[in-house]
Enzyme design. Sequence first.
Site, PDB file in Angstrom:
ATOM      1  N   HIS A 260       0.823  -1.217   0.000  1.00  0.00           N
ATOM      2  CA  HIS A 260       0.000   0.000   0.000  1.00  0.00           C
ATOM      3  C   HIS A 260       0.856   1.265   0.000  1.00  0.00           C
ATOM      4  CE1 HIS A 260      -2.306  -3.136   2.408  1.00  0.00           C
ATOM      5  NE2 HIS A 260      -2.924  -3.101   1.230  1.00  0.00           N
ATOM      6  N   HIS A 261       1.929   1.250  -0.797  1.00  0.00           N
ATOM      7  CA  HIS A 261       2.804   2.415  -0.897  1.00  0.00           C
ATOM      8  C   HIS A 261       2.926   2.913  -2.347  1.00  0.00           C
ATOM      9  CE1 HIS A 261       5.045   0.615   2.836  1.00  0.00           C
ATOM     10  NE2 HIS A 261       3.871   1.138   3.159  1.00  0.00           N
ATOM     11  N   PRO A 262       1.836   3.037  -3.112  1.00  0.00           N
ATOM     12  CA  PRO A 262       1.971   3.466  -4.502  1.00  0.00           C
ATOM     13  C   PRO A 262       2.445   4.912  -4.584  1.00  0.00           C
ATOM     14  CG  PRO A 262      -0.329   3.514  -3.863  1.00  0.00           C
ATOM     15  CD  PRO A 262       0.421   2.870  -2.723  1.00  0.00           C
TER      16      PRO A 262
END
Length: 536
Positions: free
Chosen positions: A462-464
């Site tokens: 969840h680090h785009p």
Amino acid sequence: MTSFRRDRAFDYVIVGAGSAGSVLAARLTEDPDISVLLLEAGPPDDAPELDVPVRAPSFLDGRYDWAFRSESEPGLGGRVITLNHGRVLGGSSSINSMVYLRGAATDYDEWAAAGASGWSYREVLPYFRRSEDNDRGPDTYHGTGGPLAVSDGRSRHPLSAAFLAAAQQAGYPLNPDLNGATQEGVGYAQVTQRLGRRWSAARGYLHPNLCRRNLTVTTETHVLELLFDGNRAVGVRAAQSGRVTDYYAEEIVVSAGAYGSPRLLMLSGIGPAAHLETLGISVRQDLPVGLNLQDHLRVGMCFESTVPGLESSLTPPAFAEFEQSGRGPVSSNVGETSGFIRSSASLPQPDWQVNGVPARIGGMIGIAGEGVSLVGWPSKPTSTGSVCLRSADPAAPPRIVHNYLMTAHDRRVTCDGLRRMREISEQSAFREVTTGRQFHGPESWTDDAILRFARATATTTHHPCGTCAIGGVVDPELQVYGIERLRVADASVLPSITRSNTNAVVVMIGEKAADLIRSEHPPIAAPQREAGMEAR
């Protein structure tokens, strides 16, 4: 039937009330003569359960989550994975695991060396410090009195302690401050909490200031497109409850995240010309919007534990303890510990992030027994993907492909990093709390077996970021090339991913963007502690 109207003008319209948007709205409205409209597609963040840290995993795929689906990922055997992304006031900071990590100093110096002037570590550190109200007190690297509560976690599960002890036995030093002088080592990561409860960007920046007359916040409002006068952005068109409204401003700031910001720019004619033309969208500015998508790919191992895991600790007495004192397992962010290690001793700095998790990965439905997990990822991956439009319909979700594990570098680091985690699991401190039974992991330790396991099980962390990068889509002042009065401020502007979780980085971007927009550096008033009115 959809109605349509025009609304009054503001000085600034901010699209997206996530971490960066919340910061910007609060900072800009410190000047009572500046009016700001903040538009959020999701609902308000007024549900009490959002403040309960251990409930964070339950928010995924629910009403507070965009829950995008990737395209078939070629590096993961064609799997389609869910890409969780906050859709609520406060954005992902309202549903994430609250980990407060900034990355390595070299991340920012690399940006500056590549042309992102003003973004070196020395230049961004004051913004990290300004944002913080750190319960450890101020020092060279940390601040107090800022809107964002940062604290040591109030849950120290025995399985988390066992991970730290085992990592030290494996040769990795204990680091009491993973955001301090050096990143290398293992330790308890600080969290964005106050008194054991979640402290999102909305909680810290927006809630105390919702009573300001010059700040208007609307939730459940979907921005359809940007409006222009020639090459100058002048407003946005947004829909709420079936009514379409045009809002006008002197400047527009897009803070819709690494998936949402490129989608809105492309819907408005800013993006790769060939792609937009195939969808019948008139090209306003040909830019590499949506390219350079980066993320951390998480791979995990799970072992049966002899100590009850976090899930078993969530008893009625534990919830009572949380309500009374904000302490205990209910205050856990689940990933209580973190570490930055080298997948190979020959490397100049850490390239693998590892977390000890006092629970079974994803619950592991159908498997009996207590569990403890080790999860990790290449901290500086080189695989890049893209965000594209599915159609010219603003309601259509974007096409997202990350291209995980598509470079030899990422495959090598994943193999070596998992072997380092195996070494940690073999230490006596870890074996003292496990039975030796492995629930989840590679069938053997050859490269082929590790990669088969990763392709079958790995998922997003969840680090785009990177889809409107500085130097490609925006300049170092975050202004979109070729378009006047339009900026982007969120994770999408990262030229390359930081060696850490990214939420603290996005808060810093919001702080710096506010100064860039004001073009001056006025003193920052001390934050108010009490929450104001709810979102209008």
